[in-house]
Design a protein around this motif. Structure first.
Motif, PDB file in Angstrom:
ATOM      1  N   MET A   1       0.821  -1.217   0.000  1.00 50.59           N
ATOM      2  CA  MET A   1       0.000   0.000   0.000  1.00 50.59           C
ATOM      3  C   MET A   1       0.854   1.265   0.000  1.00 50.59           C
ATOM      4  SD  MET A   1      -3.022  -1.146   2.646  1.00 50.59           S
ATOM      5  CE  MET A   1      -4.150   0.134   2.091  1.00 50.59           C
ATOM      6  N   ALA A   2       2.122   1.133  -0.363  1.00 53.74           N
ATOM      7  CA  ALA A   2       3.029   2.287  -0.311  1.00 53.74           C
ATOM      8  C   ALA A   2       2.545   3.430  -1.192  1.00 53.74           C
ATOM      9  CB  ALA A   2       4.438   1.863  -0.711  1.00 53.74           C
ATOM     10  N   GLN A   3       2.032   3.110  -2.374  1.00 54.65           N
ATOM     11  CA  GLN A   3       1.582   4.170  -3.280  1.00 54.65           C
ATOM     12  C   GLN A   3       0.401   4.930  -2.686  1.00 54.65           C
ATOM     13  OE1 GLN A   3       0.762   2.936  -7.305  1.00 54.65           O
ATOM     14  NE2 GLN A   3      -0.149   4.908  -7.867  1.00 54.65           N
ATOM     15  N   ARG A   4      -0.559   4.204  -2.105  1.00 50.41           N
ATOM     16  CA  ARG A   4      -1.714   4.875  -1.492  1.00 50.41           C
ATOM     17  C   ARG A   4      -1.263   5.715  -0.303  1.00 50.41           C
ATOM     18  NH1 ARG A   4      -6.798   1.434  -0.169  1.00 50.41           N
ATOM     19  NH2 ARG A   4      -7.711   3.519  -0.186  1.00 50.41           N
ATOM     20  N   TRP A   5      -0.288   5.191   0.450  1.00 49.94           N
ATOM     21  CA  TRP A   5       0.256   5.937   1.589  1.00 49.94           C
ATOM     22  C   TRP A   5       0.864   7.255   1.111  1.00 49.94           C
ATOM     23  CZ3 TRP A   5       0.768   5.181   6.945  1.00 49.94           C
ATOM     24  CH2 TRP A   5       1.660   6.043   7.584  1.00 49.94           C
ATOM     25  N   ASP A   6       1.736   7.182   0.114  1.00 46.40           N
ATOM     26  CA  ASP A   6       2.415   8.382  -0.371  1.00 46.40           C
ATOM     27  C   ASP A   6       1.435   9.389  -0.960  1.00 46.40           C
ATOM     28  OD1 ASP A   6       4.822   7.388   0.467  1.00 46.40           O
ATOM     29  OD2 ASP A   6       5.578   6.901  -1.532  1.00 46.40           O
ATOM     30  N   GLU A   7       0.412   8.902  -1.639  1.00 41.09           N
ATOM     31  CA  GLU A   7      -0.603   9.798  -2.182  1.00 41.09           C
ATOM     32  C   GLU A   7      -1.340  10.522  -1.053  1.00 41.09           C
ATOM     33  OE1 GLU A   7      -2.967   7.187  -4.528  1.00 41.09           O
ATOM     34  OE2 GLU A   7      -1.623   7.237  -6.267  1.00 41.09           O
ATOM     35  N   ALA A   8      -1.624   9.810   0.028  1.00 41.90           N
ATOM     36  CA  ALA A   8      -2.308  10.413   1.178  1.00 41.90           C
ATOM     37  C   ALA A   8      -1.422  11.464   1.838  1.00 41.90           C
ATOM     38  CB  ALA A   8      -2.698   9.336   2.185  1.00 41.90           C
ATOM     39  N   VAL A   9      -0.133  11.177   1.975  1.00 40.56           N
ATOM     40  CA  VAL A   9       0.800  12.143   2.570  1.00 40.56           C
ATOM     41  C   VAL A   9       0.895  13.392   1.696  1.00 40.56           C
ATOM     42  CG1 VAL A   9       3.219  12.571   3.162  1.00 40.56           C
ATOM     43  CG2 VAL A   9       2.149  10.398   3.797  1.00 40.56           C
ATOM     44  N   SER A  11      -1.154  14.670  -0.438  1.00 39.43           N
ATOM     45  CA  SER A  11      -2.376  15.472  -0.540  1.00 39.43           C
ATOM     46  C   SER A  11      -2.874  15.950   0.829  1.00 39.43           C
ATOM     47  CB  SER A  11      -3.477  14.667  -1.227  1.00 39.43           C
ATOM     48  OG  SER A  11      -3.802  13.503  -0.479  1.00 39.43           O
ATOM     49  N   SER A  12      -2.165  15.604   1.897  1.00 42.06           N
ATOM     50  CA  SER A  12      -2.595  15.981   3.241  1.00 42.06           C
ATOM     51  C   SER A  12      -2.314  17.447   3.531  1.00 42.06           C
ATOM     52  CB  SER A  12      -1.894  15.109   4.287  1.00 42.06           C
ATOM     53  OG  SER A  12      -0.515  15.446   4.362  1.00 42.06           O
ATOM     54  N   ARG A  13      -2.881  17.921   4.628  1.00 38.72           N
ATOM     55  CA  ARG A  13      -2.654  19.298   5.053  1.00 38.72           C
ATOM     56  C   ARG A  13      -1.308  19.482   5.736  1.00 38.72           C
ATOM     57  NH1 ARG A  13      -7.467  20.275   8.967  1.00 38.72           N
ATOM     58  NH2 ARG A  13      -8.140  18.146   8.592  1.00 38.72           N
ATOM     59  N   ASN A  14      -0.752  18.403   6.298  1.00 40.92           N
ATOM     60  CA  ASN A  14       0.392  18.567   7.188  1.00 40.92           C
ATOM     61  C   ASN A  14       1.492  17.528   7.004  1.00 40.92           C
ATOM     62  OD1 ASN A  14      -1.472  16.660   8.139  1.00 40.92           O
ATOM     63  ND2 ASN A  14      -0.908  16.947  10.272  1.00 40.92           N
ATOM     64  N   GLY A  15       1.457  16.769   5.923  1.00 38.05           N
ATOM     65  CA  GLY A  15       2.517  15.806   5.673  1.00 38.05           C
ATOM     66  C   GLY A  15       3.711  16.451   4.975  1.00 38.05           C
ATOM     67  N   THR A  16       4.896  15.879   5.178  1.00 37.55           N
ATOM     68  CA  THR A  16       6.116  16.362   4.519  1.00 37.55           C
ATOM     69  C   THR A  16       6.811  15.182   3.845  1.00 37.55           C
ATOM     70  OG1 THR A  16       7.722  15.978   6.300  1.00 37.55           O
ATOM     71  CG2 THR A  16       6.361  17.962   6.461  1.00 37.55           C
ATOM     72  N   PHE A  17       7.907  15.457   3.144  1.00 37.71           N
ATOM     73  CA  PHE A  17       8.633  14.374   2.485  1.00 37.71           C
ATOM     74  C   PHE A  17       9.194  13.378   3.489  1.00 37.71           C
ATOM     75  CE2 PHE A  17      12.219  17.038   3.571  1.00 37.71           C
ATOM     76  CZ  PHE A  17      13.289  16.169   3.700  1.00 37.71           C
ATOM     77  N   LEU A  18       9.372  13.803   4.745  1.00 37.48           N
ATOM     78  CA  LEU A  18       9.841  12.886   5.791  1.00 37.48           C
ATOM     79  C   LEU A  18       8.883  11.721   6.013  1.00 37.48           C
ATOM     80  CD1 LEU A  18      10.864  15.518   8.514  1.00 37.48           C
ATOM     81  CD2 LEU A  18      12.398  14.304   6.974  1.00 37.48           C
ATOM     82  N   HIS A  19       7.614  11.922   5.676  1.00 39.34           N
ATOM     83  CA  HIS A  19       6.595  10.916   5.939  1.00 39.34           C
ATOM     84  C   HIS A  19       6.335   9.999   4.756  1.00 39.34           C
ATOM     85  CE1 HIS A  19       5.517  14.461   8.607  1.00 39.34           C
ATOM     86  NE2 HIS A  19       5.940  13.513   9.442  1.00 39.34           N
ATOM     87  N   LEU A  20       7.000  10.244   3.642  1.00 38.34           N
ATOM     88  CA  LEU A  20       6.882   9.348   2.497  1.00 38.34           C
ATOM     89  C   LEU A  20       7.647   8.063   2.783  1.00 38.34           C
ATOM     90  CD1 LEU A  20       7.444  11.952  -0.360  1.00 38.34           C
ATOM     91  CD2 LEU A  20       5.254  10.979   0.380  1.00 38.34           C
ATOM     92  N   ARG A  21       7.183   6.954   2.190  1.00 38.66           N
ATOM     93  CA  ARG A  21       7.804   5.663   2.504  1.00 38.66           C
ATOM     94  C   ARG A  21       9.277   5.635   2.103  1.00 38.66           C
ATOM     95  NH1 ARG A  21       4.690   3.661   6.299  1.00 38.66           N
ATOM     96  NH2 ARG A  21       6.532   2.321   6.423  1.00 38.66           N
ATOM     97  N   GLY A  22       9.644   6.344   1.059  1.00 37.85           N
ATOM     98  CA  GLY A  22      11.034   6.359   0.624  1.00 37.85           C
ATOM     99  C   GLY A  22      11.966   6.936   1.665  1.00 37.85           C
ATOM    100  N   TYR A  23      11.458   7.842   2.526  1.00 35.26           N
ATOM    101  CA  TYR A  23      12.261   8.358   3.627  1.00 35.26           C
ATOM    102  C   TYR A  23      12.105   7.476   4.858  1.00 35.26           C
ATOM    103  CZ  TYR A  23      14.693  11.556   6.708  1.00 35.26           C
ATOM    104  OH  TYR A  23      15.606  12.094   7.588  1.00 35.26           O
ATOM    105  N   MET A  24      10.888   7.165   5.230  1.00 35.21           N
ATOM    106  CA  MET A  24      10.649   6.398   6.456  1.00 35.21           C
ATOM    107  C   MET A  24      11.320   5.034   6.450  1.00 35.21           C
ATOM    108  SD  MET A  24       6.619   7.016   7.260  1.00 35.21           S
ATOM    109  CE  MET A  24       6.683   5.682   8.464  1.00 35.21           C
ATOM    110  N   ASP A  25      11.335   4.387   5.300  1.00 32.51           N
ATOM    111  CA  ASP A  25      11.756   2.982   5.256  1.00 32.51           C
ATOM    112  C   ASP A  25      13.259   2.774   5.177  1.00 32.51           C
ATOM    113  OD1 ASP A  25       9.125   2.296   5.442  1.00 32.51           O
ATOM    114  OD2 ASP A  25       8.858   1.860   3.314  1.00 32.51           O
TER     115      ASP A  25
END
Length: 304
Positions: A1-9, A11-25
Motif C-alpha cells: 500500500m506504499a503508493q496509497r500511503w504516499d498519495e495520502a501524505v 495530498s494531506s494538510r500537514n505531511g512532509t517528504f519525511l513521511h513518504l515511505r522512501g524516507y521512512m523505510d
C-alpha cells in the motif's frame, strides 16, 4: 500500500517528504513499523507514521515529528474524533497501552491542521516534552543585529564564499570529526544513509557550505519541506570558520535564498537537551540575534 500511503501524505494538510515511505523505510531495520491508515468507505482520510515497542506506540521514533496526517477536504475535527476512536479501539485490541505522540508543528501545515491536538486533549493526553526551535518568518524577516551584520562583513573580507555543494563525503568527514571531538558522538545519519536519502529527495535535502579557496570552513544540511519550511540540520564549523564568521555569512545568504525560493519559514532548529528540560541559552540567543523566534516541538503521552 506504499503508493496509497504516499498519495495520502502528498495530498494531506500537514505531511512532509519525511513521511513518504522512501524516507521512512530507509531505517526500517531499526524500528517495528506500526503505521496506521484510516479509511472511510475505501477513501484514505488520514495516515499516521508509527512504530511499536512493547505495549507503546510511537509516532514515529525515527522521525522528528509525525502524528495524524489529515486529508485537506471532507475532513474536520469531528472526523478526527472518529479516527481517534477507531484507532484507540484497534490499538487496545493489539495490546497497546500507551501512545507517545509528536504532532507536526504548525509551521509545516499547508492548511490549518491542529484537529489532532483537540483529540489528544479529549483523550486526556499529557504534555511530556517540549523543545523550542528558533524560526524566521520569511514573509517579514527580522534583520540581523548589529554584531551579526559586522560578522557578515568580516566573512566577506576574509574571502568566504557560500554555495550549494555535492561534497557530502568531505562535509561528513568534517562533521563527524567535530561531533566526536565535542560530544563523543557520530552524526545520526551515516554518510551512506544521507547520500541515499539525498538521492531519493534531491530537491528536499541539500548541502550548503562556506569555504575560503579550497578550505571547507562551515556547512549546514537543509531539509526543505514543500514551500513551507527550510529546516537546518547538521550545522558545523571549523575553528578557522568560527574565527572568520563563516556560519553567519552562510545563514545570511541562506535566509535570503530560501525567501526567494518561496519558503515561508526558516527554521534554525531546537536548542534543548533532556526532553526540553535544559535550554542552551547562549545558542537560542545567537539564533534570536539572526531573527529567529520561538516555535515549540511538543510530545504528548496518551494512556489507553
Amino acid at each position: 500500500m506504499a503508493q496509497r500511503w504516499d498519495e495520502a501524505v502528498s495530498s494531506s494538510r500537514n505531511g512532509t517528504f519525511l513521511h513518504l515511505r522512501g524516507y521512512m523505510d530507509y531505517h526500517s531495520d531499526r524500528f517495528a513499523d506500526f503505521s496506521l491508515m484510516a479509511c472511510d468507505e475505501g477513501r484514505v482520510v488520514a495516515v499516521m507514521p508509527a512504530c511499536r515497542e512493547g505495549n507503546t506506540l510511537y509516532s514515529h521514533r525515527g522521525l522528528t515529528f509525525g502524528g495524524w496526517l489529515m486529508a485537506t477536504r471532507h475532513f474536520d475535527v469531528t472526523t478526527m474524533m472518529e479516527v481517534w476512536t477507531a484507532a484507540t479501539a484497534l490499538l487496545r485490541d493489539k495490546g497497546i497501552k500507551h501512545i507517545v505522540y509528536k504532532p507536526v508543528p504548525y509551521i509545516y501545515h499547508r492548511y490549518p491542521a491542529q484537529d489532532d491536538l483537540y483529540a489528544i486533549f479529549r483523550a486526556g493526553g499529557a504534555l511530556v516534552e517540549s523543545n523550542i526551535s528558533s524560526v524566521v518568518d520569511l514573509d517579514a524577516p527580522l534583520p540581523f543585529d548589529r554584531g551579526n551584520k559586522r560578522n557578515v562583513n568580516v566573512a566577506l573580507r576574509s574571502g568566504v564564499e557560500v554555495a550549494q555543494s555535492s561534497d557530502w563525503k568531505g562535509y561528513w568527514a568534517m562533521l563527524d570529526s567535530l561531533l566526536m571531538e565535542k560530544y563523543g558522538k557520530h552524526p545520526v545519519h551515516s554518510l551512506e544513509e544521507i547520500v541515499l536519502l539525498q538521492s531519493r529527495f534531491p530537491e528536499n535535502i541539500r548541502l550548503y557550505t562556506a569555504s575560503a579557496g579550497d578550505e571547507l570552513l562551515a556547512g549546514v544540511v537543509m531539509y526543505c519541506s514543500g514551500s513551507e519550511v527550510a529546516h537546518c540540520q547538521y550545522i558545523a564549523s571549523t575553528e578557522r570558520g568560527r574565527d572568520v564568521k563563516a556560519l553567519t555569512l552562510l545563514f545570511n545568504n541562506l535566509i535570503e535564498e530560501m525567501s526567494l525560493e518561496g519558503f515561508r519559514y526558516f527554521d534554525f532548529g531546537t536548542s534543548n537537551e533532556d526532553g526540553g528540560n535544559y535550554l542552551n541559552s547562549g545558542l537560542v540567543q545567537q539564533k534570536c540575534r539572526m531573527g529567529g523566534r520561538g516555535v515549540v516541538y511538543n510530545t504528548y503521552n496518551i494512556d489507553l
